[in-house]
Motif scaffolding. Structure first.
Motif, PDB file in Angstrom:
ATOM      1  N   SER A   1      14.903 -65.187 -45.659  1.00  0.00           N
ATOM      2  CA  SER A   1      14.731 -66.045 -46.830  1.00  0.00           C
ATOM      3  C   SER A   1      14.124 -65.146 -47.897  1.00  0.00           C
ATOM      4  O   SER A   1      13.168 -64.412 -47.613  1.00  0.00           O
ATOM      5  CB  SER A   1      13.782 -67.192 -46.480  1.00  0.00           C
TER       6      SER A   1
ATOM      7  N   ARG B   1      21.094 -66.103 -40.889  1.00  0.00           N
ATOM      8  CA  ARG B   1      19.859 -65.474 -41.360  1.00  0.00           C
ATOM      9  C   ARG B   1      18.964 -65.037 -40.203  1.00  0.00           C
ATOM     10  O   ARG B   1      18.375 -63.960 -40.242  1.00  0.00           O
ATOM     11  CB  ARG B   1      19.119 -66.432 -42.277  1.00  0.00           C
TER      12      ARG B   1
ATOM     13  N   ALA C   1       5.012 -68.300 -55.767  1.00  0.00           N
ATOM     14  CA  ALA C   1       5.409 -67.400 -56.854  1.00  0.00           C
ATOM     15  C   ALA C   1       4.761 -67.825 -58.167  1.00  0.00           C
ATOM     16  O   ALA C   1       4.710 -69.016 -58.486  1.00  0.00           O
ATOM     17  CB  ALA C   1       6.921 -67.395 -56.996  1.00  0.00           C
TER      18      ALA C   1
ATOM     19  N   SER D   1      16.670 -74.758 -51.937  1.00  0.00           N
ATOM     20  CA  SER D   1      16.606 -73.618 -52.863  1.00  0.00           C
ATOM     21  C   SER D   1      17.925 -72.852 -52.836  1.00  0.00           C
ATOM     22  O   SER D   1      18.451 -72.467 -53.884  1.00  0.00           O
ATOM     23  CB  SER D   1      15.513 -72.639 -52.449  1.00  0.00           C
TER      24      SER D   1
ATOM     25  N   PHE E   1      11.581 -71.909 -65.143  1.00  0.00           N
ATOM     26  CA  PHE E   1      12.361 -72.093 -63.907  1.00  0.00           C
ATOM     27  C   PHE E   1      12.927 -73.522 -63.855  1.00  0.00           C
ATOM     28  O   PHE E   1      14.120 -73.725 -63.572  1.00  0.00           O
ATOM     29  CB  PHE E   1      11.488 -71.746 -62.681  1.00  0.00           C
TER      30      PHE E   1
ATOM     31  N   ILE F   1      20.923 -61.441 -49.679  1.00  0.00           N
ATOM     32  CA  ILE F   1      19.810 -62.075 -50.410  1.00  0.00           C
ATOM     33  C   ILE F   1      19.170 -61.070 -51.370  1.00  0.00           C
ATOM     34  O   ILE F   1      18.042 -60.603 -51.176  1.00  0.00           O
ATOM     35  CB  ILE F   1      18.776 -62.753 -49.474  1.00  0.00           C
TER      36      ILE F   1
ATOM     37  N   ASP G   1       7.393 -75.281 -57.309  1.00  0.00           N
ATOM     38  CA  ASP G   1       8.587 -74.674 -56.711  1.00  0.00           C
ATOM     39  C   ASP G   1       9.722 -75.701 -56.634  1.00  0.00           C
ATOM     40  O   ASP G   1       9.748 -76.617 -57.441  1.00  0.00           O
ATOM     41  CB  ASP G   1       8.244 -74.100 -55.334  1.00  0.00           C
ATOM     42  N   ALA G   2      10.578 -75.562 -55.637  1.00  0.00           N
ATOM     43  CA  ALA G   2      11.750 -76.434 -55.558  1.00  0.00           C
ATOM     44  C   ALA G   2      11.387 -77.793 -54.958  1.00  0.00           C
ATOM     45  O   ALA G   2      11.895 -78.206 -53.919  1.00  0.00           O
ATOM     46  CB  ALA G   2      12.834 -75.747 -54.749  1.00  0.00           C
TER      47      ALA G   2
ATOM     48  N   LYS H   1       8.875 -66.630 -60.948  1.00  0.00           N
ATOM     49  CA  LYS H   1       9.769 -67.172 -59.922  1.00  0.00           C
ATOM     50  C   LYS H   1      11.001 -66.322 -59.643  1.00  0.00           C
ATOM     51  O   LYS H   1      11.573 -65.719 -60.556  1.00  0.00           O
ATOM     52  CB  LYS H   1      10.273 -68.559 -60.342  1.00  0.00           C
TER      53      LYS H   1
HETATM   54  C1  DP6 Z   1      11.463 -71.824 -56.148  1.00  0.00           C
HETATM   55  O1  DP6 Z   1      13.267 -68.001 -50.738  1.00  0.00           O
HETATM   56  O2  DP6 Z   1      13.495 -70.467 -50.280  1.00  0.00           O
HETATM   57  O3  DP6 Z   1      10.242 -71.046 -54.267  1.00  0.00           O
HETATM   58  O4  DP6 Z   1      16.354 -66.914 -50.465  1.00  0.00           O
HETATM   59  O5  DP6 Z   1      17.810 -68.922 -50.429  1.00  0.00           O
HETATM   60  O6  DP6 Z   1      15.995 -68.680 -48.720  1.00  0.00           O
HETATM   61  P1  DP6 Z   1      16.449 -68.378 -50.143  1.00  0.00           P
HETATM   62  O7  DP6 Z   1      15.473 -69.157 -51.109  1.00  0.00           O
HETATM   63  P2  DP6 Z   1      13.884 -69.295 -51.091  1.00  0.00           P
HETATM   64  O8  DP6 Z   1      13.652 -69.621 -52.640  1.00  0.00           O
HETATM   65  C2  DP6 Z   1      12.386 -69.769 -53.192  1.00  0.00           C
HETATM   66  C3  DP6 Z   1      12.483 -70.228 -54.586  1.00  0.00           C
HETATM   67  C4  DP6 Z   1      11.180 -70.644 -55.236  1.00  0.00           C
HETATM   68  C5  DP6 Z   1      10.618 -69.536 -56.110  1.00  0.00           C
HETATM   69  C6  DP6 Z   1       9.956 -68.379 -55.416  1.00  0.00           C
HETATM   70  O9  DP6 Z   1       9.377 -68.542 -54.319  1.00  0.00           O
HETATM   71  O10 DP6 Z   1       9.963 -67.291 -56.017  1.00  0.00           O
END
Ligand code: DP6
Length: 417
Positions: A162, A79, A20, A217, A269, A33, A311-312, A23
């Motif tokens: 996800s 999920r 992303a 995440s 973020f 979700i 990211d995370a 984000k």
């Molecule tokens: C920081 O899609 O892994 O990568 O929906 O709970 O499965 P869930 O979370 P996820 O979150 C990704 C968060 C990120 C930012 C992004 O990819 O946009």
């Protein structure tokens, strides 16, 4: 269904991962979700980072089963069940004349599936493996069950596996529109431009060494939604206008705006994570060092050469405006983070040819690299702080792999190979 004979029907697909640049962080509905803001990502070349999945159906399977990277895992998670249920609902008649298989629409409810999935990058590296995995599962199940839904609809099903997976249904640059409906029917991804639109870009990922177990995440964003006042401001005031500017920058291949927006959004973020109670730290000292390196270089050049986003987890995703810039970036990275075990070959994954563009073919070349001119304290080297680099580029969306040699399930036994 075809009489008593025990057959196994299979399909294999491959889906990319995505990163992303605006984000997604925070859900307004946990079960479906549904996000609190739109997000935009770039899909990475599946040759470098992707999931391959084989799905098989047979009247001889007594239950649904799944293997990830060769190891059987529980399929009980809600999920997986959501994705399976949504695809099964849309299944249609399938006929394979060659194999003498005939499955009626209503038979799919009774047929169990076996799923085998494999990532061509280390799952533990924290590189959005769930995005590629769920996109691939939904896409490939859709093929097996002859689902006729368009990609928007498939993305909305992948989203229920996800959130970020919905963006891996397309190549190039992709926007996940948060939608307004309570049932999530309008929360889906759209392709902004395909992978050929901005093919100068080079993406270098620094997989940062870390012993820390990161907050997932899912639970991280739940805590943020519950406790961070800054998230409201971000989702309601900042992101909507940032999304418009990012779409414009991508359309015009305006690297300067693209880079500024990408870095700013990544930083916000992580600020929102810090604003969470208790605070969440995803970046570490190495991540911060990489940010400083890029910021200093961009500043000296007067205009951004490279964008960074995190990211995370602590890994840095660096997007260079072209190959020449990527080569200069790699020289800087290798100067600061030389390979721990002096093995250059396993230190650079993906498109290794970037090494020759950077004029670095051996450890001796790494050792001979000059200090970047903008660096104030040039002796600072951090051997071992980066595990390895991956060089990639914007890439294409999911595809079916027709060659049976790619299948991860044995068509005779119906089990993972
Ligand atoms: C920081 O899609 O892994 O990568 O929906 O709970 O499965 P869930 O979370 P996820 O979150 C990704 C968060 C990120 C930012 C992004 O990819 O946009």
């Amino acid at each position: 269904m075809a009489g008593e004979r025990q057959w196994v029907l299979m399909a294999t697909g491959r889906s990319p991962t995505n990163i992303a640049v605006i984000k997604y962080w925070g859900k307004r509905d946990e079960a479906l979700i549904l996000p609190v803001n739109d997000s935009i990502s770039v899909t990475l070349d599946p040759d470098h980072l992707s999931a391959t999945t084989t799905v098989a159906a047979s009247p001889s399977f007594p239950s649904d089963r799944m293997w990830l990277n060769g190891k059987e895992i529980e399929l009980s998670g809600g999920r997986f069940q959501s994705c399976l249920r949504e695809i099964r609902k849309r299944a249609r008649d399938v006929e394979d004349e060659k194999k003498g298989i005939k499955i009626k629409k209503e038979d799919w409810e009774k047929l169990h599936v076996h799923i085998a999935s494999y990532n061509n990058f280390p799952t533990a590296a924290g590189l959005a493996s769930s995005a590629a995995g769920f996109a691939c599962l939904v896409f490939t199940l859709g093929k097996l069950m002859n689902v006729n839904e368009d990609y928007g609809e498939l993305s909305s099903i992948a989203r229920q596996g996800s959130g970020s997976a919905c963006r891996s249904i397309y190549g190039g640059f992709v926007k996940w529109c948060m939608g307004k409906n309570d049932d999530g029917s309008d929360s889906m991804a759209v392709q902004l431009v395909d992978e050929s639109h901005w093919d100068d870009l080079v993406i270098i990922i620094a997989v940062v060494s870390s012993k820390q177990k990161e907050t997932s995440s899912t639970s991280g964003m739940r805590d943020t939604v519950e406790t961070s006042p800054l998230l409201q401001y971000r989702a309601q005031t900042v992101v909507p206008s940032r999304i418009l500017k990012m779409e414009e920058a991508i359309k015009n291949r305006d690297f300067e705006s693209f880079a500024r927006l990408t870095c700013t959004d990544s930083n916000q973020f992580h600020a929102v994570c810090l604003d969470t109670s208790p605070p969440i730290f995803y970046m570490n000292d190495t991540s911060h060092r990489i940010i400083s390196l890029v910021e200093k270089w961009n500043h000296v050049e007067g205009t951004p050469q490279v964008a960074y986003t995190f990211d995370a987890g602590p890994n840095a995703v660096l997007i260079a405006r072209n190959r020449k810039t990527a080569a200069l970036l790699l020289q800087r990275l290798l100067y600061c983070f030389p390979p721990q075990d002096n093995d250059l070959e396993s230190y650079m994954l993906g498109d290794k040819s970037i090494l020759s563009d950077a004029g670095v073919q051996s450890i001796a070349d790494v050792e001979a690299l000059p200090a970047p001119p903008e660096m104030k304290t040039p002796n600072q080297k951090f051997k071992g702080d980066v595990s390895y680099f991956i060089c990639s580029r914007p890439g294409a969306g999911p595809k079916v792999l027709t060659d049976e040699s790619h299948a991860l399930i044995d068509s005779a036994t119906g089990l993972a190979k």
